[in-house]
Motif scaffolding. Structure first.
Motif, mmCIF file in Angstrom:
data_model
loop_
_atom_site.group_PDB
_atom_site.id
_atom_site.type_symbol
_atom_site.label_atom_id
_atom_site.label_comp_id
_atom_site.label_asym_id
_atom_site.label_seq_id
_atom_site.Cartn_x
_atom_site.Cartn_y
_atom_site.Cartn_z
ATOM 1 N N UNK A 42 38.143 35.958 34.733
ATOM 2 C CA UNK A 42 38.420 37.211 34.032
ATOM 3 C C UNK A 42 38.999 36.918 32.669
ATOM 4 N N UNK A 43 38.846 37.853 31.737
ATOM 5 C CA UNK A 43 39.291 37.615 30.368
ATOM 6 C C UNK A 43 40.802 37.474 30.263
ATOM 7 N N UNK A 44 41.229 36.960 29.142
ATOM 8 C CA UNK A 44 42.644 36.835 28.842
ATOM 9 C C UNK A 44 43.314 38.209 28.963
ATOM 10 N N UNK A 45 44.454 38.261 29.651
ATOM 11 C CA UNK A 45 45.167 39.524 29.813
ATOM 12 C C UNK A 45 44.733 40.337 31.017
ATOM 13 N N UNK A 46 43.802 39.792 31.840
ATOM 14 C CA UNK A 46 43.290 40.572 32.976
ATOM 15 C C UNK A 46 44.221 40.513 34.188
ATOM 16 N N UNK A 47 45.250 39.656 34.150
ATOM 17 C CA UNK A 47 46.231 39.630 35.231
ATOM 18 C C UNK A 47 46.216 38.370 36.080
ATOM 19 N N UNK A 48 45.457 37.360 35.660
ATOM 20 C CA UNK A 48 45.330 36.134 36.470
ATOM 21 C C UNK A 48 46.679 35.442 36.682
ATOM 22 N N UNK A 49 47.414 35.203 35.601
ATOM 23 C CA UNK A 49 48.690 34.493 35.742
ATOM 24 C C UNK A 49 49.697 35.326 36.531
ATOM 25 N N UNK A 50 49.674 36.627 36.326
ATOM 26 C CA UNK A 50 50.569 37.514 37.079
ATOM 27 C C UNK A 50 50.290 37.373 38.575
ATOM 28 N N UNK A 51 49.004 37.377 38.933
ATOM 29 C CA UNK A 51 48.623 37.244 40.347
ATOM 30 C C UNK A 51 49.081 35.889 40.895
ATOM 31 N N UNK A 218 38.799 39.293 37.830
ATOM 32 C CA UNK A 218 39.755 40.362 37.549
ATOM 33 C C UNK A 218 39.392 41.004 36.220
ATOM 34 N N UNK A 219 39.575 42.302 36.161
ATOM 35 C CA UNK A 219 39.435 43.010 34.887
ATOM 36 C C UNK A 219 40.484 44.106 34.874
ATOM 37 N N UNK A 220 41.355 44.079 33.887
ATOM 38 C CA UNK A 220 42.438 45.063 33.786
ATOM 39 C C UNK A 220 43.213 45.201 35.100
ATOM 40 N N UNK A 221 43.511 44.067 35.736
ATOM 41 C CA UNK A 221 44.359 44.089 36.918
ATOM 42 C C UNK A 221 43.695 44.546 38.196
ATOM 43 N N UNK A 222 42.350 44.603 38.168
ATOM 44 C CA UNK A 222 41.611 44.967 39.385
ATOM 45 C C UNK A 222 40.523 43.947 39.630
#
Ligand SMILES: Nc1ncnc2c1ncn2[C@@H]1O[C@H](COP(=O)(O)OP(=O)(O)O)[C@@H](O)[C@H]1O
Ligand SMILES: [Mg+2]
Length: 237
Positions: A42-51, A218-222
């Motif tokens: 998923x693109x940068x900012x899509x929530x990967x690191x948060x997950x 992931x895209x925008x946290x989904x």
């Protein structure tokens, strides 16, 4: 009880910076099986690191549940989370995060030392791990004497030496050239499969995706459905 190494149920996380609200994860479900290498793209900012931070018990969700080997860990205290991180989860980072003043062998030994493994056993497991990543002859070198690919192999040895059931890797190949990146990913998969460790790997390197057992985007946290979205295009966005 679930046989999954990791299960995420309905994870939500929102960051607030003053009046600015960022919904980083908006209801994520995920199941990771023993020995599986799952790529999270998923693109940068899509929530990967948060997950990854939530799955690795570094951060906590606002809502939802994290289960490690079938056990809910969402409500545990900080001390218990620290012990779980130490004993059951390995971490690999983009920037390797090795201790520069310690030798390669001491870097790999450190998690075993922290876990109180007896010295004789530590020596044996460090030697085994360094052989497995092809760095036996560099045991007494400092990390700064090694190439980027070799440093990441040390980090993989360090993550796996305690035989964790889960390894979390955040953009582990982003600092490496493509050939080295392929080798590092193959090595993670080989050792992971041999040890039965499950890998959750965040990457937006599209070439690595076909080397993984499964890919979710992931895209925008989904999580987006790979049948309706092109994960390869997403990875490059
Ligand atoms: N500590 C933080 N404080 C505020 N916003 C954050 C923080 N960490 C991440 N974010 C925001 O949350 C979203 C997801 O970020 P992140 O999980 O780092 O995505 P990725 O790893 O896919 O690039 C982004 O909009 C990012 O700016
Ligand atoms: Mg990230």
């Amino acid at each position: 009880m679930s046989a999954a190494v990791l299960e995420l149920r309905g994870l939500r996380k929102t960051y607030r910076l003053g009046s600015h609200v960022v919904p980083a994860l908006q209801g994520v479900d995920l199941l990771l099986q023993p020995g599986e290498l799952l790529a999270l793209t998923g693109p940068s900012g899509s929530g990967k690191s948060t997950l990854l931070n939530i799955a690795g018990l570094v951060d906590r969700p606002d809502a939802g549940e994290v289960l490690l080997r079938g056990r809910t860990v969402t409500g545990i205290g900080e001390t218990e989370a620290t012990l779980l991180r130490r004993d059951a989860i390995g971490f690999v980072f983009q920037s390797f995060n090795l201790v520069p003043v310690m030798t390669v062998a001491d870097n790999v030994d450190y998690p075993l030392f922290l876990s109180g493994v007896p010295p004789a056993q530590r020596r044996e497991r460090v030697a085994q791990m360094l052989a497995a990543v092809g760095l036996a002859e560099h045991a007494n070198h400092r990390p700064d004497a090694l190439s980027g690919g070799q440093r990441q192999r040390v980090a993989i040895a360090r993550a796996l030496v305690k035989r964790p059931s889960l390894v979390i890797a955040d953009e582990p190949t982003a600092s490496l050239d493509s050939h080295t990146a392929d080798q590092v990913l193959d090595l993670m998969r080989e050792i992971g499969h041999a040890q039965g460790a499950a890998f959750l790997v965040a990457t937006h390197d599209v070439r690595l995706l076909r080397r993984c057992d499964r890919v979710i985007a992931l895209l925008d946290g989904r999580i987006v459905n790979p049948h309706t979205e092109n994960v390869h295009e997403l990875a490059m966005a």
